[in-house]
Design a protein around this motif. Structure first.
Motif, PDB file in Angstrom:
ATOM      1  N   ASN B  34      -0.931   7.018   1.445  1.00  0.00           N
ATOM      2  CA  ASN B  34      -0.791   5.615   1.084  1.00  0.00           C
ATOM      3  C   ASN B  34      -1.248   5.324  -0.336  1.00  0.00           C
ATOM      4  O   ASN B  34      -0.660   4.498  -1.035  1.00  0.00           O
ATOM      5  CB  ASN B  34      -1.653   4.789   2.044  1.00  0.00           C
ATOM      6  CG  ASN B  34      -0.894   3.656   2.641  1.00  0.00           C
ATOM      7  OD1 ASN B  34      -0.258   2.913   1.921  1.00  0.00           O
ATOM      8  ND2 ASN B  34      -0.928   3.547   3.945  1.00  0.00           N
ATOM      9  N   ASP B  37       0.674   8.787  -2.911  1.00  0.00           N
ATOM     10  CA  ASP B  37       2.087   9.204  -2.864  1.00  0.00           C
ATOM     11  C   ASP B  37       2.234  10.702  -2.627  1.00  0.00           C
ATOM     12  O   ASP B  37       3.277  11.285  -2.900  1.00  0.00           O
ATOM     13  CB  ASP B  37       2.847   8.798  -4.134  1.00  0.00           C
ATOM     14  CG  ASP B  37       3.220   7.333  -4.091  1.00  0.00           C
ATOM     15  OD1 ASP B  37       3.252   6.768  -2.989  1.00  0.00           O
ATOM     16  OD2 ASP B  37       3.476   6.762  -5.162  1.00  0.00           O
ATOM     17  N   TRP B  85     -11.069  -7.599   6.280  1.00  0.00           N
ATOM     18  CA  TRP B  85      -9.966  -7.783   5.322  1.00  0.00           C
ATOM     19  C   TRP B  85      -9.564  -9.256   5.252  1.00  0.00           C
ATOM     20  O   TRP B  85      -9.506  -9.845   4.181  1.00  0.00           O
ATOM     21  CB  TRP B  85      -8.789  -6.927   5.802  1.00  0.00           C
ATOM     22  CG  TRP B  85      -7.697  -6.662   4.810  1.00  0.00           C
ATOM     23  CD1 TRP B  85      -6.721  -7.519   4.422  1.00  0.00           C
ATOM     24  CD2 TRP B  85      -7.469  -5.444   4.108  1.00  0.00           C
ATOM     25  NE1 TRP B  85      -5.893  -6.912   3.534  1.00  0.00           N
ATOM     26  CE2 TRP B  85      -6.316  -5.634   3.322  1.00  0.00           C
ATOM     27  CE3 TRP B  85      -8.101  -4.211   4.079  1.00  0.00           C
ATOM     28  CZ2 TRP B  85      -5.791  -4.635   2.524  1.00  0.00           C
ATOM     29  CZ3 TRP B  85      -7.579  -3.214   3.281  1.00  0.00           C
ATOM     30  CH2 TRP B  85      -6.459  -3.428   2.524  1.00  0.00           C
ATOM     31  N   ASP B 121      -3.780  -6.985  -6.023  1.00  0.00           N
ATOM     32  CA  ASP B 121      -2.532  -6.964  -5.243  1.00  0.00           C
ATOM     33  C   ASP B 121      -2.600  -6.046  -4.017  1.00  0.00           C
ATOM     34  O   ASP B 121      -1.985  -6.330  -2.994  1.00  0.00           O
ATOM     35  CB  ASP B 121      -1.362  -6.511  -6.134  1.00  0.00           C
ATOM     36  CG  ASP B 121      -0.893  -7.644  -7.025  1.00  0.00           C
ATOM     37  OD1 ASP B 121      -1.281  -8.794  -6.756  1.00  0.00           O
ATOM     38  OD2 ASP B 121      -0.151  -7.361  -7.987  1.00  0.00           O
ATOM     39  N   TRP B 122      -3.326  -4.943  -4.140  1.00  0.00           N
ATOM     40  CA  TRP B 122      -3.340  -4.005  -3.022  1.00  0.00           C
ATOM     41  C   TRP B 122      -3.965  -4.601  -1.762  1.00  0.00           C
ATOM     42  O   TRP B 122      -3.765  -4.078  -0.675  1.00  0.00           O
ATOM     43  CB  TRP B 122      -4.027  -2.683  -3.406  1.00  0.00           C
ATOM     44  CG  TRP B 122      -5.464  -2.793  -3.847  1.00  0.00           C
ATOM     45  CD1 TRP B 122      -5.922  -2.838  -5.123  1.00  0.00           C
ATOM     46  CD2 TRP B 122      -6.625  -2.864  -3.009  1.00  0.00           C
ATOM     47  NE1 TRP B 122      -7.292  -2.936  -5.143  1.00  0.00           N
ATOM     48  CE2 TRP B 122      -7.749  -2.947  -3.858  1.00  0.00           C
ATOM     49  CE3 TRP B 122      -6.837  -2.862  -1.626  1.00  0.00           C
ATOM     50  CZ2 TRP B 122      -9.049  -3.029  -3.368  1.00  0.00           C
ATOM     51  CZ3 TRP B 122      -8.142  -2.938  -1.144  1.00  0.00           C
ATOM     52  CH2 TRP B 122      -9.225  -3.024  -2.014  1.00  0.00           C
ATOM     53  N   THR B 123      -4.670  -5.699  -1.908  1.00  0.00           N
ATOM     54  CA  THR B 123      -5.263  -6.322  -0.716  1.00  0.00           C
ATOM     55  C   THR B 123      -4.202  -7.015   0.145  1.00  0.00           C
ATOM     56  O   THR B 123      -4.493  -7.468   1.241  1.00  0.00           O
ATOM     57  CB  THR B 123      -6.354  -7.349  -1.089  1.00  0.00           C
ATOM     58  OG1 THR B 123      -5.781  -8.323  -1.945  1.00  0.00           O
ATOM     59  CG2 THR B 123      -7.533  -6.684  -1.768  1.00  0.00           C
ATOM     60  N   ASN B 124      -2.967  -7.121  -0.370  1.00  0.00           N
ATOM     61  CA  ASN B 124      -1.873  -7.695   0.434  1.00  0.00           C
ATOM     62  C   ASN B 124      -0.982  -6.612   1.037  1.00  0.00           C
ATOM     63  O   ASN B 124       0.088  -6.920   1.559  1.00  0.00           O
ATOM     64  CB  ASN B 124      -1.021  -8.634  -0.428  1.00  0.00           C
ATOM     65  CG  ASN B 124      -1.780  -9.897  -0.786  1.00  0.00           C
ATOM     66  OD1 ASN B 124      -2.461 -10.473   0.063  1.00  0.00           O
ATOM     67  ND2 ASN B 124      -1.702 -10.302  -2.037  1.00  0.00           N
ATOM     68  N   ASP B 125      -1.415  -5.359   0.941  1.00  0.00           N
ATOM     69  CA  ASP B 125      -0.610  -4.244   1.437  1.00  0.00           C
ATOM     70  C   ASP B 125      -0.921  -4.014   2.929  1.00  0.00           C
ATOM     71  O   ASP B 125      -1.945  -3.428   3.279  1.00  0.00           O
ATOM     72  CB  ASP B 125      -0.931  -2.996   0.604  1.00  0.00           C
ATOM     73  CG  ASP B 125      -0.054  -1.813   0.969  1.00  0.00           C
ATOM     74  OD1 ASP B 125       0.652  -1.888   1.996  1.00  0.00           O
ATOM     75  OD2 ASP B 125      -0.084  -0.823   0.223  1.00  0.00           O
ATOM     76  N   TYR B 127       0.561  -2.105   5.058  1.00  0.00           N
ATOM     77  CA  TYR B 127       0.643  -0.684   5.444  1.00  0.00           C
ATOM     78  C   TYR B 127      -0.694   0.018   5.176  1.00  0.00           C
ATOM     79  O   TYR B 127      -1.161   0.819   5.982  1.00  0.00           O
ATOM     80  CB  TYR B 127       1.778  -0.034   4.660  1.00  0.00           C
ATOM     81  CG  TYR B 127       2.243   1.290   5.200  1.00  0.00           C
ATOM     82  CD1 TYR B 127       2.725   1.411   6.500  1.00  0.00           C
ATOM     83  CD2 TYR B 127       2.219   2.425   4.396  1.00  0.00           C
ATOM     84  CE1 TYR B 127       3.153   2.630   6.992  1.00  0.00           C
ATOM     85  CE2 TYR B 127       2.657   3.648   4.880  1.00  0.00           C
ATOM     86  CZ  TYR B 127       3.128   3.740   6.176  1.00  0.00           C
ATOM     87  OH  TYR B 127       3.547   4.958   6.652  1.00  0.00           O
ATOM     88  N   LEU B 128      -1.326  -0.332   4.056  1.00  0.00           N
ATOM     89  CA  LEU B 128      -2.641   0.232   3.734  1.00  0.00           C
ATOM     90  C   LEU B 128      -3.684  -0.240   4.753  1.00  0.00           C
ATOM     91  O   LEU B 128      -4.487   0.552   5.251  1.00  0.00           O
ATOM     92  CB  LEU B 128      -3.057  -0.188   2.320  1.00  0.00           C
ATOM     93  CG  LEU B 128      -4.446   0.267   1.864  1.00  0.00           C
ATOM     94  CD1 LEU B 128      -4.531   1.783   1.786  1.00  0.00           C
ATOM     95  CD2 LEU B 128      -4.791  -0.353   0.516  1.00  0.00           C
TER      96      LEU B 128
END
Lengths: 64, 152
Positions: B34, B37, B85, B121-125, B127-128
């Motif tokens: 995640n 890559d 989260w 931005d990654w806090t809206n992922d 999948y993560l």
């Protein structure tokens, strides 16, 4: 909660896997109960009682 | 106890604990894949594996009550991840709202949105988030099995 499962099993010369098979649980479950890591459900406690032909309270007792 | 010809044997029940290790390996691949890559299609296979495995673990009623306790501990910890989260998102939202109000009352120059606190931005992922929750599920389950204390 303490229990006499290990002693009762040893008296019958059963392995943990053998006892687990008789109770339809995993060997890890027997080990966890014997070491006091896990308290069995009421249903399993009654099955253990029936298998050893003893009342549940003679096998399991609280630590107070 | 009624006889059930489909009931798993003791070996099959014990094998479930080994499956937890496979799940942990897949969850680690998923989490690393995640953020880096790496692994490519292997990461997709890992996602399918843990998804199916957790559904089977949670929905099947063929486990003994100790294995259920192990899974329950995993589920408890896994739920904490999205709770933290969403809590952080809420905190950021409140901070942002408070800043806008303060900015308007202070009638300072410039744009309030230039300076308000925003999470990366990654806090809206999603999948993560899901992969971290899955990883927490396996780590907590195995920790409970090998290091856990009494359930009492």
């Amino acid at each position: 909660m303490k229990n006499r499962l290990k002693v009762l099993r040893a008296e019958r010369d059963w392995s943990q896997a053998e006892l687990a098979g008789r109770l339809e649980v995993s060997r890890q479950a027997i080990n966890a109960i014997e070491t006091g890591k896990h308290d069995p459900s009421l249903g399993l406690a009654f099955r253990i009682g029936r298998l050893f032909d003893m009342p549940v309270e003679e096998i399991f007792h609280d630590e107070e | 106890m009624p006889f059930d010809p489909q009931a798993p044997t003791e070996e099959e029940r014990s094998y479930a604990y080994t499956l937890l290790w496979f799940g942990l390996a897949a969850a680690i691949i998923l989490a690393i894949g995640n953020v880096t890559d790496l692994f490519g299609v292997v990461s997709g296979a890992a996602a399918a594996f843990v998804g199916a495995q957790i559904c089977i673990f949670v929905l099947s009623n063929r486990w003994d009550d100790y294995f259920r306790a192990v899974l329950n501990r995993g589920a408890q910890v896994a739920v904490i991840i999205p709770a933290l989260w969403i809590g952080a998102q809420g905190f950021a939202f409140i901070l942002g709202g408070a800043y806008r109000v303060g900015f308007a009352l202070g009638s300072a120059g410039g744009s309030a949105s230039d300076r308000r606190f925003v999470l990366p931005d990654w806090t809206n992922d999603a999948y993560l988030l899901a992969s971290l929750a899955v990883l927490a599920f396996y780590v907590a389950s195995l920790w409970h099995h090998y290091r856990g204390g009494s359930d009492a």
